[in-house]
Design an enzyme around this catalytic site. Structure first.
Site, mmCIF file in Angstrom:
data_model
loop_
_atom_site.group_PDB
_atom_site.id
_atom_site.type_symbol
_atom_site.label_atom_id
_atom_site.label_comp_id
_atom_site.label_asym_id
_atom_site.label_seq_id
_atom_site.Cartn_x
_atom_site.Cartn_y
_atom_site.Cartn_z
ATOM 1 N N SER A 95 0.854 -1.190 0.000
ATOM 2 C CA SER A 95 0.000 0.000 0.000
ATOM 3 C C SER A 95 0.889 1.238 0.000
ATOM 4 C CB SER A 95 -0.952 -0.025 1.198
ATOM 5 O OG SER A 95 -1.902 1.020 1.104
ATOM 6 N N THR A 96 0.772 2.097 1.011
ATOM 7 C CA THR A 96 1.521 3.352 1.036
ATOM 8 C C THR A 96 3.021 3.104 0.911
ATOM 9 O OG1 THR A 96 -0.162 4.196 2.543
ATOM 10 C CG2 THR A 96 1.841 5.500 2.307
ATOM 11 N N HIS A 138 -2.522 -1.055 -3.435
ATOM 12 C CA HIS A 138 -3.657 -0.155 -3.267
ATOM 13 C C HIS A 138 -3.466 1.094 -4.130
ATOM 14 C CE1 HIS A 138 -4.259 -1.993 1.010
ATOM 15 N NE2 HIS A 138 -4.823 -2.732 0.083
ATOM 16 N N MET A 184 -0.150 1.095 5.409
ATOM 17 C CA MET A 184 -0.854 1.309 6.671
ATOM 18 C C MET A 184 -2.040 0.358 6.789
ATOM 19 S SD MET A 184 -2.605 4.831 8.080
ATOM 20 C CE MET A 184 -3.643 4.833 9.540
ATOM 21 N N ASP A 238 -4.705 -4.778 6.149
ATOM 22 C CA ASP A 238 -5.087 -5.559 4.980
ATOM 23 C C ASP A 238 -3.978 -6.542 4.638
ATOM 24 O OD1 ASP A 238 -6.599 -6.412 2.820
ATOM 25 O OD2 ASP A 238 -5.808 -4.885 1.459
#
Length: 362
Positions: free
Chosen positions: A182-183, A208, A301, A304
């Site tokens: 993700s991030t 993501h 973050m 997930d």
């Protein structure tokens, strides 16, 4: 309630500034400290009051967002989230922004579309909160988490996965590598994939990202890496030397038919507040591939992928987590480790080596 995340919104559209302010202000962990219509006004605001996070438009008068982003990163690094319209052309520019140091991407909310705004508003707030925890700048000094709001209720991958049909099939000669990020993941994935040879095991990835941007991301990686990389389409076969990236706004599941692994791309509800969801991919891999799979969870973050990685581990898959020092946000790996589903914790620059070592062992 902890300290709120203080946000500065920079956009030349008054209606977008107003809508973003409303969306962010509705989250009790976020405070909008100001807005600016162009980078020159924003620079004055930053001199007076330094925000925790900036949301930055790409196309603006007097100076474009990418140029301003580079100036921020060179002079006083602040977590920046790029805000753009949902276009293919815009996605190419936003990849340049991620290379220049932007933490993440959000899509401008569609004004007046209540259903869309509710879902996109959730992502916007999540991205801003992730950005506030990101390690940025050359020193990558850790930022203390801020904001104390309780997370919203989440659906699990059961909302998307079909009912289990029994144990995963027996070990085959081919393994499938399942990756979630993700991030900070766009640049981390680039670094990892650039280290892999053209005959590496087949890889399926959930990163993501909003709709439209994953196709441009896949094209960019394909031009940099030896493996063949593309945005996944429903029914694509997982092959050695190939990488499939889940399309934005669609879940991706790993399926098996005989000795063939393929992906199923489908719509569905947000899972762990995301679509695509890492949990959906990982849990499908546990069911379809078992010990033939390898799981890798990277910077990001939230949680997930944590449950899915635990299920992969229990099914006999080797599971790897990126370490804290090399993660932009040590959230997803930390949660997976806490659940006990991680076999090894390694720095980013060693993940490719782990994949190749596991391939040789098989």
């Amino acid at each position: 309630m902890g300290k709120k995340i203080r946000v500065l919104i920079i956009d030349d559209s008054a209606s977008v500034r107003q809508t973003l302010t409303s969306v962010l202000a509705a989250d009790p962990a976020i405070e909008v400290i100001g807005t600016a219509s162009d980078p020159f006004m924003a620079a004055k605001r930053i001199q007076e009051d330094i925000p925790d996070v900036i949301t930055l438009d790409v196309e603006m008068p007097r100076m474009d967002g990418i140029t301003f982003l580079r100036k921020i990163m060179a002079q006083r690094p602040i977590p920046v989230v790029m805000c753009s319209s949902l276009t293919e052309a815009g996605s190419e520019t936003l990849l340049q922004a991620l290379e220049a140091g932007a933490v993440d991407i959000i899509v401008k909310p569609r004004i007046g579309a209540a259903d869309y705004l509710a879902e996109s508003g959730m992502r916007i707030c999540e991205v801003v909160k992730s950005a506030a925890q990101a390690r940025i700048g050359s020193g990558r000094s850790a930022r203390r988490p801020v904001g104390g709001a309780s997370p919203q209720a989440k659906l699990t991958a059961d909302a998307v996965l079909p009912p289990p049909t029994g144990k995963a099939m027996a070990r085959t000669t081919e393994m499938v590598v399942c990756v979630g990020a993700s991030t900070g993941g766009t640049e981390a994935l680039r670094e990892m994939l650039e280290q892999l040879p053209g005959n590496a095991p087949g890889i399926v990835i959930v990163q993501h990202m909003p709709e439209k941007f994953t196709a441009a991301f896949a094209r960019r990686l394909n031009g940099l890496c030896e493996m063949e990389i593309k945005e996944a389409e429903d029914g694509d076969t997982v092959l050695r030397g190939h990488v499939l990236i889940a399309p934005g706004d669609r879940h991706m599941l790993l399926e098996r038919q005989g000795a063939r692994y393929y992906v199923s791309v489908k719509s569905g509800p947000l899972v762990s507040r995301h679509r695509p969801s890492v949990d959906v991919l990982f849990r499908s891999a546990a069911r379809s591939a078992g010990a033939n799979a390898m799981g890798v969870i990277m910077t990001g973050m939230g949680d997930d992928g944590a449950r899915g990685m635990e299920e992969m581990h229990q099914a006999g898959a080797l599971t790897i987590a990126q370490d804290e020092a090399s993660s932009v946000v040590f959230g997803m790996p930390k949660e997976a480790i806490a659940r006990g589903g991680v076999d090894r914790i390694v720095p980013l620059d060693q993940i490719a080596r782990e994949i190749l070592a596991q391939d040789r062992r098989r």
